[in-house]
Design a protein around this motif. Structure first.
Motif, mmCIF file in Angstrom:
data_model
loop_
_atom_site.group_PDB
_atom_site.id
_atom_site.type_symbol
_atom_site.label_atom_id
_atom_site.label_comp_id
_atom_site.label_asym_id
_atom_site.label_seq_id
_atom_site.Cartn_x
_atom_site.Cartn_y
_atom_site.Cartn_z
ATOM 1 N N CYS A 48 0.836 -1.199 0.000
ATOM 2 C CA CYS A 48 0.000 0.000 0.000
ATOM 3 C C CYS A 48 0.872 1.252 0.000
ATOM 4 O O CYS A 48 2.016 1.214 0.440
ATOM 5 N N THR A 50 0.336 4.850 1.613
ATOM 6 C CA THR A 50 -0.510 5.710 2.424
ATOM 7 C C THR A 50 0.050 7.126 2.402
ATOM 8 O O THR A 50 1.219 7.349 2.084
ATOM 9 N N HIS A 52 0.051 10.903 4.626
ATOM 10 C CA HIS A 52 -0.174 11.434 5.964
ATOM 11 C C HIS A 52 -0.009 12.940 5.992
ATOM 12 O O HIS A 52 0.763 13.509 5.228
ATOM 13 N N ASN A 61 -3.244 9.056 9.655
ATOM 14 C CA ASN A 61 -4.105 7.908 9.317
ATOM 15 C C ASN A 61 -5.547 8.277 9.021
ATOM 16 O O ASN A 61 -6.467 7.515 9.326
ATOM 17 N N PHE A 65 -5.951 5.839 0.690
ATOM 18 C CA PHE A 65 -4.669 5.277 0.278
ATOM 19 C C PHE A 65 -4.855 4.278 -0.857
ATOM 20 O O PHE A 65 -5.975 3.871 -1.173
ATOM 21 N N ALA A 78 -9.722 6.080 4.613
ATOM 22 C CA ALA A 78 -8.865 5.906 5.787
ATOM 23 C C ALA A 78 -9.305 4.698 6.602
ATOM 24 O O ALA A 78 -10.501 4.425 6.732
ATOM 25 N N CYS A 80 -9.323 1.662 5.989
ATOM 26 C CA CYS A 80 -10.070 0.657 5.216
ATOM 27 C C CYS A 80 -11.571 0.729 5.476
ATOM 28 O O CYS A 80 -12.281 -0.268 5.362
#
Length: 120
Positions: A48, A50, A52, A61, A65, A78, A80
């Motif tokens: 993944c 991501t 921030h 978080n 993503f 965010a 999942c």
């Protein structure tokens, strides 16, 4: 300082520097091509990429993503919370992340994430 940290991290990822985390090079390049993502702190991990709002743990978080799959790319909200879409190219995935960024999402800040309503 945060802009320098973010820029250095992106550069190391793009150049595949030995000290940089490993991620899908095509996803990293596609995300970097998006100006709004380029100002966020990128963090590749476990297939993944991501993004921030800050440059050090604990991470924000709270942003969508990209997850790389065999023949497609999944974009998640965010944590999942929801699958926002499955697309064929990393460019489409990066654009989908941008489309789902909060309106108040600006450049990453230096250091650990402070919840907006938490004391310093």
């Amino acid at each position: 300082m945060s802009a320098e940290t973010v820029e250095k991290t992106w550069r190391m990822l793009l150049e595949r520097h030995p000290d940089a985390r490993r991620g899908d090079p095509e996803v990293i390049e596609a995300a970097f091509a998006e100006p709004r993502l380029r100002q966020l702190f990128p963090f590749p991990s476990h297939g993944c990429l991501t993004f921030h709002r800050n440059t050090a743990f604990p991470w924000s978080n709270d942003l969508p993503f990209i997850a790389s799959c065999e023949k497609s790319y999944l974009v998640y909200a965010a944590a999942c919370a929801d699958l926002l879409g499955e697309v064929a190219t990393p460019q489409e995935a990066a654009a989908l992340v941008v489309a789902h960024l909060p309106s108040d999402c600006g450049a990453a800040v230096e250091g650990p994430w402070q919840e907006p309503n938490s004391p310093d």
